[in-house]
Design a protein around this motif. Sequence first.
Motif: not given
Length: 270
Positions: A181-193, A199-210, A236-240
């Motif tokens: 994905d490009l220009q991926r919007v990421v929210l925190d656990e409360r849905g806050t922007f 650029m992002t790649w899916d790492l599985g389990g909802g985690r992203l390489l950013i 904190r959300l597990g993204h890289v």
Amino acid sequence: MTRDVFLVLPGLVAHDDWPNRLRQRAFVGALAAGSESVAVGHAALCLVGVQGSPLDYKPQFWLPPGRQDRERTGVRQWRGSFDRDSDAMLVENIWVAKPITALTHVLGAVDREVAVSLFDSALNLRVINSAEFVRLVDLMHSRPGVRHVRQWNQLADRRADSPLESRARLECLDAGLAPNDLQRVVLDERGTFIGRFDMTWDLGGGRLLIIEMDGAHHRQNGTARRDSAKDNALRRLGHVVYHLGWEDLGTGELVRTVRVELQRAGRLAT
């Protein structure tokens, strides 16, 4: 800067402010060429805000038939055919070729990285629409480089925000590691922007390489601090998260980083 054109505020445009340096070059050319001229090619693209032209391009201008002018330092007269009535528009009181026409002027003399950067920027800014872009190959039919353009326009992506991002994406595509994905919007656990990321790649389990491609503006006051706060929220959300820049292009660092992280997550064979 050239005959009859003087730079009176040398420090107004920062050395690393590439978009405005490119526009400044076009403005200088317009002043030198005169009010009857029409900016074409890279100069026209820069004046409408399209990014991706080479920093050392030489501004070209069309002049009406019968208006002869000797070449000036830093400015070149366009010798090709041009219809000002149908192919030009006014931008800040300067006549410029319409973006789709200006693209046909330059595509035969640029490499893939420049071409795709120009495509991405023109589409992102909406100075050309999808229908015009589809017609680009037809408009190029009698010009040099049409075979390459037919291949390169398949690589365009209007989501790219800068030539740096466009070139980084091409490096990943060439390595078989295209981002998910490009220009991926990421929210925190409360849905806050938290942010929108290059650029992002899916790492599985909802985690992203950013991967964030940082240009000169990321070195401005306060930007690094905001980036750090975003990075902390992402981790904190597990993204890289990685930040790379122009200096990393062509070194293999981007591709190595993506490959290692995808292998570590089990998304790519070792």
